[in-house]
Design a protein around this motif. Structure first.
Motif, PDB file in Angstrom:
ATOM      1  N   ASP A   1      -9.748   6.495  -4.235  1.00 18.44           N
ATOM      2  CA  ASP A   1      -8.529   6.637  -3.426  1.00 18.44           C
ATOM      3  C   ASP A   1      -7.379   6.117  -4.274  1.00 18.44           C
ATOM      4  OD1 ASP A   1      -6.321   6.095  -1.820  1.00 18.44           O
ATOM      5  OD2 ASP A   1      -7.502   5.463  -0.096  1.00 18.44           O
TER       6      ASP A   1
ATOM      7  N   SER B   1       0.817  -1.213   0.000  1.00 19.39           N
ATOM      8  CA  SER B   1       0.000   0.000   0.000  1.00 19.39           C
ATOM      9  C   SER B   1       0.857   1.273   0.000  1.00 19.39           C
ATOM     10  CB  SER B   1      -0.976   0.043   1.192  1.00 19.39           C
ATOM     11  OG  SER B   1      -2.076   0.872   0.850  1.00 19.39           O
TER      12      SER B   1
ATOM     13  N   LYS C   1       3.722   7.880  -3.855  1.00 20.81           N
ATOM     14  CA  LYS C   1       3.710   6.436  -4.095  1.00 20.81           C
ATOM     15  C   LYS C   1       3.984   6.218  -5.578  1.00 20.81           C
ATOM     16  CE  LYS C   1       0.737   5.823  -0.185  1.00 20.81           C
ATOM     17  NZ  LYS C   1      -0.194   5.040   0.558  1.00 20.81           N
TER      18      LYS C   1
END
Ligand SMILES: Cc1ncc(COP(=O)(O)O)c(C=O)c1O
Lengths: 493, 439
Positions: free
Chosen positions: A253, A87, A280
């Motif tokens: 998201d 994640s 990310k």
């Protein structure tokens, strides 16, 4: 002090405050001589002066360098270690980004915009690129992190319903129970009630449960796709059609966007709002906790509600536009985490459309490889199917995920994400990212297998790992029970 | 460029291991209708090409290094000691995640513990978290904290608080149905008045956006008489010489840390700090680092009091914040350690001294000071033309001029000027010459 305690104190890495010596000087600031003999009472007024001490450390420059070099050596990082933290997308952060960003640090947010045209052009084009990548019509670059992007996006949805006179009625934001904690926390912060929907046995949102929860009181559904289990929500087009029919806004998201860049666009899936975690997917480094950057993209019907200011182009110049009557207002000071936006922009220029497509392809390839390797060495994977950029595994019954994480530390590998998502007990979420080689992944699998074998032979070995880290397992319960949050408190103890 | 390491043989081996025919087959879960969209962005460049492109963009900016700057208003150009950047941007700090695994994150955790201690030292308050996004969101989080603590939902904010912070506060409060009321100014100083009993917090900035040093003791006392919390928005550099929030019994101190060690970065990233009295500790948003011991009795540091946070409490968390601005807080901690209390006092004092030289020069060319009472290092002058025009004219002469003062203050055309330890007499002379041409 007895001998044992003394030895322990010597073994502790000193705090910068413990290196301090009254009167020692480090850096001498510019024009320091001008501070000599100044009467601050005259200058600032006696009542305005600080009378209490200022207990900052007093160290030489070499002390400073030794201290922070020493601390830097007490750290794992992507540059030094494989870091498959699910994640979090711990991919390699290219050095060229850092060099380029270094050319943009000395700019003031309030300097004449004519003297910041390069910065504004960069922001304008980055927003355009991110719009292309996500399939959205307009993008704000202001949010400071993913959670801040969520807040910005949900507020835009709020304003949208307010503009239609529906806000009274639209009370609810729906999140899957596997959603990241920021999703429900954001919805609550934006003044909505949160309803959580369970998942099904295939690791997707339970479509029937979701359908049953949809009604005109729902403002938005927040989804991650691929979801937090690393699985693509295959019924996404049906979900978006259902939402659309009821006027419900679909929020994406974007923490997991690294799986799909160039492969699919949230805008095309029917999402109305998306935030991206540039820290990310787009190689902005995580900085040991931040700063991140969480731009938000929206479809045209939400564009009037973007936070101020926006960056506009007229002919060949760029400017900041503040006059936006329907805007949600400001969500922070200035224009965003510009320094990080430069890094993400550099990355996009480096890779281009084809390179981005390749990056996501390899991210998914690597995650599937490790999933199969994990299965081969004796771990179960939570959902036995092809995953996207990450997957969830569980250790054999009776063994604890935390112990595996701790054992990995002695092998110089940063553990995967543990105990998230909450819906799988003992979950280990593994995300290798596209920048890791076959050899690195093979070693990781070998290490996991070795830990498993050693643990089976000697469970106590596993329970007490790690052995060779600078500190071993720490007492987190004591830390929370009797909080020692500053040197001041610690030294009084 | 590409950063993916696989050779064609690697890909073949991986596909065989997985048991699929192609990479594309791994994407079969995606609806066919939306697969492989056309994305209209230019082809990638090689590294040299990227650098040339970025150099081209950078050349269209006038850096703060290239022209004297009198800009303030929440960020300023201060001196960055060489050691600060060298130590901050070590790759093991830069490329680590949030310290979830404390055994291999002691560097970051200890640095954040030290940072928290330095914020406590500067503000005089007991507890600091390990950073928020920026000054504006820190003000908003402080107001929400006060509302939770007092169970009240109206917040009083001085008009002297940075306009962008107040706008941000409005955004955060409006959606939870809280009310925001302005405390007005007289001249450029907040009028102290009795506070209604339903007020959760009184928020005052010191020095305020217009430069004035406020009577914080009186304002805090008024707040406390009504059972409201007193929130001080402070410039951390000023705290080397200006009274600390603890000295006027502030309950919460917040602000933006850029001025102590971060580059201006065109507005970000810098970081927000928040410090509170011990009684408010469990209401704090965001990551907090605490000291503890390991199984061998060695000192170590961990993320603590996590029951406040989103990953545990979800919809009931104190805030949704997850990632914070740790690296910027680290840079600031290194800066504060490099200077120490004496160096920081020198920076603050020289900034104040140079601001007086700047003020008398501006007064001499006919620009009247509007800031009332005492100020630290920023002040407002009346301008004969819109500040934007003057700023632009100055920039053409190689000077970063002033921050336009919003019309809400009722001064008409006015500009906020700042001086720092980098401001020299010859910078001021250059400004004076340029202004004589413009005014
Ligand atoms: C799925 C998901 N959503 C949201 C977030 C929050 O992002 P940030 O930490 O940037 O606020 C994260 C990252 O931790 C995440 O993994």
């Amino acid at each position: 002090m007895n001998a044992v305690l003394e030895k322990q104190a010597i073994n502790d890495f000193p705090l910068i405050f413990e290196r301090s010596k009254t009167g020692r000087r480090g850096v001498i600031p510019p024009q320091a001589a001008k501070a000599k003999g100044v009467n601050l009472e005259d200058l600032l007024g006696a009542d305005n002066l600080r009378t209490s001490s200022l207990p900052l450390p007093e160290v030489s420059e070499l002390d400073l360098v030794r201290h922070y070099t020493g601390l830097a050596n007490r750290q794992m990082s992507v540059d030094a270690n494989f870091y498959p933290l699910g994640s979090c997308t711990m991919k390699y952060n290219p050095k060229v980004n850092e060099v380029a960003a270094g050319w943009f640090t000395s700019l003031h947010p309030y300097q004449d915009p004519n003297t910041a045209q390069g910065a504004l052009e960069l922001l304008f084009n980055l927003a355009k690129d991110l719009g292309q990548i996500t399939g959205m019509d307009a993008v704000t670059l202001q949010p400071a992190a993913g959670a801040h992007g969520e807040f910005t996006g949900i507020l835009m949805i709020r304003k949208y319903f307010e503009s239609r006179g529906e806000l009274e009625q639209r009370r609810v934001v729906i999140c899957p129970d596997a959603a990241h904690g920021t999703n429900p926390a954001t919805a609550a912060m934006a003044g909505f009630d949160v309803v959580e929907i369970p998942g099904n046995e295939r690791g997707e949102v339970d479509f029937a449960a979701l359908e049953a929860a949809l009604n005109p009181s729902v403002a938005a559904i927040m989804l991650t796709n691929p979801n937090t289990l690393g699985i693509f929500e295959t019924r996404i087009l049906e979900i978006s059609a259902k939402a659309k029919a009821l006027g419900i806004q679909l929020y994406y998201d974007g923490a997991n966007t690294n799986a799909i860049v160039g492969r699919a666009r949230p805008g095309d899936m029917g999402f109305d709002v998306i935030h991206l975690n540039l820290h990310k997917t787009f190689t902005v480094p995580h900085g040991g906790g931040g700063p991140g950057t969480g731009p938000v993209g929206v479809k045209a019907h939400l564009e009037p509600f973007l936070p101020t200011p926006i960056i506009a182009r007229s002919d060949n110049s760029f400017k900041l536009e503040f006059d936006r009557p329907q805007s949600i207002g400001r969500v922070r000071s200035f224009y965003g985490n510009f320094g990080n936006l430069v890094r993400a922009y550099t990355y996009i220029r480096s890779l281009g459309a084809e390179g981005l497509h390749d990056a996501s392809s390899m991210a998914v390839l690597n995650a599937n490889y490790l999933r199969v390797k994990f299965q081969k060495i004796g771990f179960e994977t939570a959902y036995n199917r092809v995953n996207m950029h990450e997957f969830v595994a569980v250790p054999p019954k009776g063994m604890k995920t935390l112990d595996f994480a701790k054992a990995l530390l002695d092998y110089g590998i940063h553990p995967m994400t543990v105990y998230f998502p909450l819906v799988v007990s003992e979950s280990m979420m593994v995300e290798p990212t596209e920048t890791e080689s076959l050899e690195t992944m093979d070693r990781f699998a070998d290490v996991m297998q070795e830990i498993l074998l050693k643990a089976k032979a000697n469970p106590s070995w596993l329970e007490h790992a790690p052995y060779n880290t600078v500190v071993r397992r720490l007492d987190e319960v004591a830390a929370a029970k009797k909080p020692m949050l500053t040197f001041q408190k610690l030294s009084r103890n | 460029m590409k950063y993916t390491p696989h050779t064609p043989e690697d890909v073949k081996h991986i596909l065989e291991t997985i048991g699929v025919a192609s990479v594309d087959a791994l994407f079969d879960d995606l609806p066919e209708a939306i697969r492989n969209p056309k994305i209209d962005i230019p082809a990638g460049l090689d590294e040299h090409g990227v650098l040339e492109h970025m150099k081209g963009l950078a050349a269209k900016n006038l850096s703060l290094e290239a022209a004297p700057s009198f800009l303030g208003g929440g960020m300023r150009h201060h001196f960055q000691p060489s050691a600060v950047n060298a130590l901050t941007f070590q790759s093991s700090f830069v490329t680590a995640y949030t310290p979830y695994q404390p055994e291999v994150s002691q560097g970051e955790l200890q640095a954040m513990f030290e940072y928290q201690s330095m914020i406590a030292a500067l503000t005089g308050l007991d507890i600091s978290n390990s950073s928020l996004y920026d000054g504006a969101t820190a003000v908003a989080e402080a107001a929400l904290l006060a509302m939770r603590q007092t169970n009240r939902s109206t917040v009083l904010v001085s008009r002297g608080v940075h306009p962008e912070y107040r706008e941000t506060l409005t955004t955060f409060l409006e959606c939870v149905g809280a009310k925001l009321v302005n405390l007005e100014l007289e001249g450029t100083i907040t009028i102290s008045q009795a506070v209604e009993p339903d007020i959760a917090a009184v928020i005052v900035q010191n020095p305020n956006f217009l430069g004035s040093l406020e009577d914080m003791k009186v304002l805090a006392a008024r707040a406390h008489e009504a059972g409201a919390l007193f929130i001080a928005v402070v410039d951390p550099l000023s705290l080397a010489v200006v009274q600390a929030p603890s000295e006027y019994s502030a309950d919460i101190a917040v602000g933006d840390g850029q001025v102590v060690g971060n580059a201006a970065n065109f507005g970000g990233p810098a970081y927000g700090f928040i410090a509170v009295k011990e009684a408010l500790m469990r209401q704090l948003p965001g990551r907090i680092v605490g000291a503890t011991k390991d199984v061998d009795g060695k000192r170590g540091f961990v993320l603590t009091l996590q029951a406040r946070e989103q990953h545990i409490r979800r919809a009931k968390a104190k805030s949704n914040i997850c990632s914070n601005h740790a690296l910027m807080a680290l840079q600031s901690a290194i800066y504060l350690s490099a200077l120490g209390p004496n160096g920081l006092r020198e920076v603050a004092t020289v900034s104040a001294v140079m601001a007086r030289e700047l003020e008398s020069t501006l007064n001499r060319v006919g620009l009247k000071t509007l800031t009332t009472g005492k100020y630290f290092n920023e002040f407002v002058v009346k301008l004969p033309k819109p500040a934007e025009e003057i700023r632009q004219a100055l920039s053409k002469k190689g000077v970063h001029g002033c921050v336009p003062v919003p019309l809400e203050y009722g001064f008409g055309n006015a500009g906020l000027f700042a001086a720092t330890e980098l401001t020299t007499s010859s910078d001021i002379a250059k400004l004076e010459a340029a202004l004589k041409n413009i005014l």
